[in-house]
Design a protein around this motif. Structure first.
Motif, PDB file in Angstrom:
ATOM      1  N   ASN A  23      42.858 -58.179 -36.950  1.00 39.15           N
ATOM      2  CA  ASN A  23      43.105 -59.549 -37.397  1.00 39.15           C
ATOM      3  C   ASN A  23      44.551 -59.949 -37.126  1.00 39.15           C
ATOM      4  O   ASN A  23      44.824 -61.078 -36.724  1.00 39.15           O
ATOM      5  N   ASP A  28      42.361 -64.765 -36.682  1.00 36.88           N
ATOM      6  CA  ASP A  28      41.028 -64.760 -37.277  1.00 36.88           C
ATOM      7  C   ASP A  28      40.021 -65.336 -36.281  1.00 36.88           C
ATOM      8  O   ASP A  28      39.338 -66.321 -36.555  1.00 36.88           O
ATOM      9  N   SER A  31      36.229 -65.760 -37.422  1.00 35.80           N
ATOM     10  CA  SER A  31      35.954 -66.944 -38.241  1.00 35.80           C
ATOM     11  C   SER A  31      36.016 -68.218 -37.415  1.00 35.80           C
ATOM     12  O   SER A  31      35.202 -69.129 -37.603  1.00 35.80           O
ATOM     13  N   ILE A  81      31.278 -56.774 -42.593  1.00 35.46           N
ATOM     14  CA  ILE A  81      32.303 -57.164 -43.569  1.00 35.46           C
ATOM     15  C   ILE A  81      32.889 -58.530 -43.217  1.00 35.46           C
ATOM     16  O   ILE A  81      33.077 -59.379 -44.096  1.00 35.46           O
ATOM     17  N   LEU A  82      33.157 -58.758 -41.938  1.00 33.23           N
ATOM     18  CA  LEU A  82      33.663 -60.062 -41.522  1.00 33.23           C
ATOM     19  C   LEU A  82      32.661 -61.169 -41.853  1.00 33.23           C
ATOM     20  O   LEU A  82      33.047 -62.263 -42.290  1.00 33.23           O
ATOM     21  N   LYS A  85      32.807 -61.753 -45.610  1.00 34.62           N
ATOM     22  CA  LYS A  85      34.046 -62.482 -45.917  1.00 34.62           C
ATOM     23  C   LYS A  85      33.889 -63.959 -45.577  1.00 34.62           C
ATOM     24  O   LYS A  85      34.263 -64.835 -46.365  1.00 34.62           O
ATOM     25  N   TYR A  86      33.318 -64.229 -44.417  1.00 31.31           N
ATOM     26  CA  TYR A  86      33.126 -65.624 -43.994  1.00 31.31           C
ATOM     27  C   TYR A  86      32.190 -66.363 -44.954  1.00 31.31           C
ATOM     28  O   TYR A  86      32.461 -67.482 -45.357  1.00 31.31           O
ATOM     29  N   LYS A  88      31.570 -65.714 -48.075  1.00 36.19           N
ATOM     30  CA  LYS A  88      32.247 -65.898 -49.363  1.00 36.19           C
ATOM     31  C   LYS A  88      33.238 -67.066 -49.291  1.00 36.19           C
ATOM     32  O   LYS A  88      33.320 -67.879 -50.200  1.00 36.19           O
ATOM     33  N   GLU A  89      33.976 -67.149 -48.196  1.00 36.13           N
ATOM     34  CA  GLU A  89      34.973 -68.198 -48.032  1.00 36.13           C
ATOM     35  C   GLU A  89      34.351 -69.580 -47.845  1.00 36.13           C
ATOM     36  O   GLU A  89      35.005 -70.593 -48.062  1.00 36.13           O
TER      37      GLU A  89
END
Length: 93
Positions: A23, A28, A31, A81-82, A85-86, A88-89
Motif C-alpha cells: 500500500n 491504495d 480501492s 482482507i482488502l 476493508k473496502y 467496511k469503508e
C-alpha cells in the motif's frame, strides 16, 4: 520464530506487513480500482489467484517463475482482507 500461543499470528502479522508495504509502494490502487470498476475487480483478482493455485497444483510445482504456491495463498488472503476493508469503508453508501 513461531508464536506458540497462537500460530496463526505469524501468518496474519506477515500478511499485515506485506499489505502495508504494498500500500505504501503503490498507494491504495485496489480501492481505486473498485471505485472505478466495482466489486467485480475483487472477483477477478481472486479468480486470477485461484487459477494460479490450480495451475501450480496441476503441474505439481510449488513455484513457477517468481510466484510460489505460498505467495499465491498469501495473495488470496491479502485480496480477501482488502475486500473486507473496502466493504467496511463503504458500508453506509
Amino acid at each position: 520464530m513461531v508464536n506458540e500461543s497462537n500460530p496463526f499470528k505469524d501468518y496474519t502479522n506477515h500478511l499485515a506487513e506485506t499489505l502495508q508495504e504494498k500500500n505504501d509502494a503503490y498507494g491504495d490502487s485496489f480501492s481505486k480500482s473498485l471505485d472505478e470498476d466495482g466489486l467485480l475487480v475483487l472477483k477477478i483478482r481472486l479468480g486470477d489467484k485461484l487459477n494460479r493455485v490450480s495451475s501450480l497444483i496441476k503441474k505439481d510445482e510449488l513455484k513457477e517463475n517468481d510466484e510460489s504456491l505460498e505467495d499465491t495463498l498469501l495473495d488470496l488472503a491479502g485480496y480477501s482482507i482488502l475486500g473486507l476493508k473496502y466493504l467496511k469503508e463503504h458500508e453506509n453508501e
